[in-house]
Design an enzyme around this catalytic site. Sequence first.
Site, short mmCIF file in Angstrom:
data_model
loop_
_atom_site.label_atom_id
_atom_site.label_comp_id
_atom_site.label_asym_id
_atom_site.label_seq_id
_atom_site.Cartn_x
_atom_site.Cartn_y
_atom_site.Cartn_z
N TYR A 174 47.74 38.10 51.55
CA TYR A 174 48.16 37.36 52.75
C TYR A 174 48.33 35.90 52.36
O TYR A 174 47.47 35.32 51.70
CB TYR A 174 47.11 37.47 53.86
CG TYR A 174 47.49 36.66 55.09
CD1 TYR A 174 48.23 37.24 56.11
CD2 TYR A 174 47.12 35.32 55.21
CE1 TYR A 174 48.62 36.50 57.22
CE2 TYR A 174 47.49 34.57 56.32
CZ TYR A 174 48.24 35.17 57.32
OH TYR A 174 48.62 34.43 58.40
N GLU B 51 54.80 32.45 57.29
CA GLU B 51 53.81 33.45 56.88
C GLU B 51 54.44 34.54 56.03
O GLU B 51 55.52 35.04 56.34
CB GLU B 51 53.20 34.09 58.14
CG GLU B 51 52.13 35.14 57.85
CD GLU B 51 51.62 35.82 59.12
OE1 GLU B 51 50.55 35.43 59.62
OE2 GLU B 51 52.30 36.73 59.62
#
Lengths: 287, 376
Positions: B101, B189
């Site tokens: 992530y 992101e």
Amino acid sequence: MSILINKNTRLLVQGITGNEGLFHSTQMLAYGTNLVAGVTPGKGGEWVLDGKVPVFDSVKLAKEATDANCAVIFVPARFAPDAMFEAADAGIPLIVCITEGVAVQDMMRVRNYLDQKNVRLVGPNCPGMLTPGESKVGIIPGNIAIPGNVGVVSRSGTLTYEVLYALKLVGMGASTCVGIGGDPVNGTNFIDVLEMFEHDPHTEKVVLIGEIGGSDEDKAAEFIASKMTKPVVSFIAGQTAPPGKRMGHAGAIIEGGAGTAEGKVKALEAAGVKVAKHPEEIPSLLK
Amino acid sequence: MKLHEYQSKTIFAKYGIPIPKGRVAATAVEAKHIAEELGGRVVVKSQVLVGGRGKAGGIKVAKSAAEAEQLAQQILAMEIKGLPVRKVLVDEAAAIEHEIYFAITNDRAAKKPVMIASAEGGMDIEEVAATKPEKIIKVHIDPLLGLRDYQSRDVAASIDLPREHWREFSRIAAGLWQAYLETDATLAEINPLVITKDKRLVALDGKMMIDDNALFRHADLNEMRDIDEEEPAETEARKYGLSYIKLDGNIGCMVNGAGLAMTSMDIVKLFGGSPANFLDIGGGAGSDKVSAAMKIILSDKNVKAVLFNIFGGITRCDEVARGILVAMDEVKPKVPMVVRLVGTNAEEGRKLLENAKMITAETLADAAQKAVQAAK
Ligand SMILES: Nc1ncnc2c1ncn2[C@@H]1O[C@H](COP(=O)(O)OP(=O)(O)OP(=O)(O)O)[C@@H](O)[C@H]1O
Ligand SMILES: [Mg+2]
């Protein structure tokens, strides 16, 4: 007594010749605010407000000539960051930015720069401040509040007016009202103002008006529980606001469960704060 | 403003972040052609502006072009969290060894951008954050200095990324920072950023959000807005600089100021009613804005009564009253209207509305109760 602004405040208005700047400067002057200068680049040398207020080309020149100690900003959002940098570089210790819609990355740069210079910022996207009977910096209508001993701090604009007005209707007045603004990145926050009210001998009770989003109310609750002796009454707006459709996970990772009206009300109540069901209930909770 | 995955990844690619080969399709046949070009093994991904697509069944792997066509057919017929799928992204399938992530976003509490990373990336990242917070690495970036290389290396080390990938990771971090900075993003992101079996780093998913307040300096991004994903009334409202959100209730609300608008909704609910919308006409609204706002409220057929709550400050009550009159003249509304004007020029405003057959109210509570009554 009061906090942040009083009759010794020497105010300078950035954007004084614009529509909004001029309208609200007229109101501030009529209220009795000590408005000493205006700034509009390119209009230095002019006088406005029936020849009562001189206009300068820059904040630096205005400060040198008038020794202003507070600046209020009415310039459009795309120019507001520059206006804040300019006021800070000119050595103004207290900057109030009324402008709404300032880009958040700009605000992060402004806030970090001002912190390094030890300059206090109120706003942006805020109604400014009012010390009834002494000084009005911003756009809070002067006639909706009377002098008194209730300190008011709020993230909202017009909702703050509701509360001041509801207080006035029952004969309660404010020591100072501070609108800190609703933007995600701003200057002064709840805790800063609560601390000032706690130390202000003329403030006996405090009203805190919050809303959904962020965690400032939760931090205020912690502060109230550990540091405040004066009673605090609160209202949190947005109990019925629907949750937005979330993209990405970063928001959830950073904020966890914080941000809901329910959570904020709980945190404040746990800190001994009476939370009103609607703003007009606030005066009765202060009694 | 939210961007779709395919839009976000196009931006990533511009900043040197590796992404899989792929293209967007609006029909199953198109999806099949793209899959053929890509050699058959592909992932078919719903493009909707909401998170959690994978878990909702909106992301599927196909082993052949024929299967891709079939899956696209299925996914294009889906609705994810209330949003109909109108497009799919067909991407080359990656051979994944590990999912990371990685994001840059605004930390409003810290007043700084923050880089967030975890070795345990993928669809369960929020659960990782909740149960194993030590697995989430956060590093703040000084907005005046920008991202420093050492910070990216620190992050790479903290998530136990094998050393052979550090240089590439720093390059990707620098690209993501530039993308975030130059687009005025509030979120950039990558989840997941994968290490492939052949030891490359690739951004398989991308999500960006752009600060609406900064769009004045990004005409190109503004054009990427997908208005299909919005309520038409919300699109219309934006044209007039109004902020409007449609809700399920039957009491239309028109208020100045977001905090007071939310409060007006809250108090309607408190007295047993149900708000039809959130609508903030903003500060200093003139009569043209007000009449546009009123038309938008009345375009919602569920609305049985309208509540106007105006506390004048920058906004002048007489201007609002004029806007109401203009709109009444054009729309000829049949539903009852409750109006409360307080503050700047309230007297003048009330006078203008004297003959307009509106229910007037003094306090906020009074106004809300009257609106609830009128909607019955
Ligand atoms: N091109 C690809 N090749 C192989 N696997 C993929 C590819 N794209 C996605 N996946 C797999 O599917 C999972 C979900 O995909 P993705 O991250 O794009 O959507 P999502 O995370 O479910 O959506 P959201 O971020 O909206 O929750 C990924 O974690 C990855 O395991
Ligand atoms: Mg994802």
